[in-house]
Design an enzyme around this catalytic site. Structure first.
Site, PDB file in Angstrom:
ATOM      1  N   THR A 266      30.734 -31.093   8.816  1.00  0.00           N
ATOM      2  CA  THR A 266      30.226 -32.378   9.313  1.00  0.00           C
ATOM      3  C   THR A 266      30.480 -33.501   8.333  1.00  0.00           C
ATOM      4  O   THR A 266      30.256 -33.335   7.139  1.00  0.00           O
ATOM      5  CB  THR A 266      28.704 -32.283   9.546  1.00  0.00           C
ATOM      6  OG1 THR A 266      28.463 -31.228  10.457  1.00  0.00           O
ATOM      7  CG2 THR A 266      28.147 -33.576  10.111  1.00  0.00           C
TER       8      THR A 266
ATOM      9  N   GLY B 192      24.219 -29.149  17.634  1.00  0.00           N
ATOM     10  CA  GLY B 192      23.347 -29.321  16.462  1.00  0.00           C
ATOM     11  C   GLY B 192      22.760 -30.721  16.407  1.00  0.00           C
ATOM     12  O   GLY B 192      22.631 -31.417  17.418  1.00  0.00           O
ATOM     13  N   ASP B 193      22.432 -31.130  15.205  1.00  0.00           N
ATOM     14  CA  ASP B 193      21.790 -32.438  14.996  1.00  0.00           C
ATOM     15  C   ASP B 193      22.786 -33.603  15.044  1.00  0.00           C
ATOM     16  O   ASP B 193      22.410 -34.740  15.346  1.00  0.00           O
ATOM     17  CB  ASP B 193      21.115 -32.463  13.622  1.00  0.00           C
ATOM     18  CG  ASP B 193      22.131 -32.217  12.500  1.00  0.00           C
ATOM     19  OD1 ASP B 193      22.996 -31.329  12.664  1.00  0.00           O
ATOM     20  OD2 ASP B 193      22.084 -32.923  11.478  1.00  0.00           O
TER      21      ASP B 193
END
Ligand code: SD4
Length: 344
Positions: free
Chosen positions: A203, A233-234
């Site tokens: 990321t 995910g986030d």
């Protein structure tokens, strides 16, 4: 009379909300701008693409989009179509960006789109929506003139996936950084890879303050390596992987997304800054909040946050040692800084 006036002033100051007091004090300090900060040492690639925009007085939003495009183009990095696939062998991408007026756009679980960040921007600028996923996001990409590309796993991602398939053990553990460099070397960012070729992160997040004093940010990812198909995910979730409030500051991060989502990580950081914390204090408090949920479990995963405020102050903090970030400010040369961490 004098003392009455003094106490009136004191009481009116107390009546001001804390944010207002911060703004009043902030006005007296010189603002450090323009400025761009990215997660990891591969942030050198992102910052090098963002800086020319900022240097010319361009907008933070354009700068962070350029940062994402550059890193999504880089086959040797960790995000984009060359990144780690899911456990079924498909690369699925998540990305989001946010500007200085609470405009935001996110795409998730997108396949075959080389620049999910630009798709997120298109969504933000041409539709009333903020979040689009999967097949629908791909249809929107086609309708918006994006070319679908099969892409190719980077040689390292391919090798790592083959290695993983031998056991196909579904136990996602993320971002526990190795302290030694890759013995064979993989370009300038060699230490970020495990010996079997896998990445230790997937990321990239970038936050910027432009010459006009406005903030924006982006986050782009291939997500946790060998994840369950469809897992998100986030990173594309506004308030988790990225948050920007132009009155206060901006934050982004990298690490085990599930743990960041639980505490709305980056929104929490911005709110802490609104209430007077420096970017460094805010990142630390957010990490401590994650650790407090389950201190034993927190030993097994990594989360790292970076943040900047309206004055151009910078902060970072991570759970494990090994998280780093790249700062580019006056002079334009990216500087890699090792983050402080909870566990040493
Ligand atoms: C995720 N936060 O998908 C991402 C993974 C990551 O470095 O940050 N990897 O949960």
């Amino acid at each position: 009379m004098k003392s009455n006036r003094r106490s009136f002033l004191r009481f009116s100051a107390l009546a001001l909300p804390l944010t207002r007091i911060n703004q009043v004090f902030a006005k007296s300090k010189a603002v450090n701008k323009p400025l761009v900060v990215s997660t990891w040492n591969s942030g050198q690639i992102s910052n090098a693409a963002a800086w020319p925009v900022l240097e010319k007085g361009g907008k933070a939003l354009d700068a962070v989009e350029q940062a994402a495009i550059a890193i999504e183009n880089d086959i040797n990095c960790c995000v984009g179509l060359g990144g780690n696939p899911d456990r079924d062998g498909h690369v699925t991408l998540d990305a989001c960006l946010m500007d200085d007026k609470f405009n935001c756009g996110s795409v998730a679980f997108v396949e075959k789109v080389k620049h999910p960040i630009s798709l997120a921007r298109k969504l933000m600028e041409t539709t009333p929506h903020v979040f689009l996923a999967g097949e629908g996001a791909q249809q929107f990409a086609i309708a918006s003139g994006f070319k679908l590309e099969s892409g190719k796993l980077s040689p390292d991602a391919e090798k790592a996936y083959k290695e993983w398939l031998k056991k196909a053990d579904y136990k996602p553990v993320i971002n526990i950084e190795r302290q030694q460099a890759h013995p064979k070397g993989h370009g300038p960012f060699a230490p970020e890879r495990f010996e079997d070729g896998s990445f230790n992160h997937d990321t990239m997040g970038t936050i910027a303050l432009d010459a006009s004093g406005n903030l924006s940010g982006m986050c782009t990812t291939s997500g946790m390596g060998f994840k369950m198909r469809g897992r998100i995910g986030d990173s594309p979730i506004i308030g988790s992987g990225l948050y920007v409030d132009n009155e206060v500051g901006a934050a982004t991060g990298s690490g085990q997304g599930e743990e960041v989502i639980r505490i709305c990580g980056t929104h929490t950081i911005v709110e802490l800054m609104r209430n007077g914390a420096t970017p460094a204090e805010a990142c630390k408090k957010a990490i401590e909040r994650i650790i407090k949920i389950n201190p034993e479990k927190a030993k097994t995963f990594q989360v790292g946050f970076i943040a900047i405020n309206k004055q151009g102050e910078i902060g970072a903090y991570s759970i494990q040692k090994g998280f780093n970030y790249t700062v580019t400010e006056q002079g334009g040369k990216g500087k890699v800084i090792n983050s402080e961490s909870y566990f040493s």
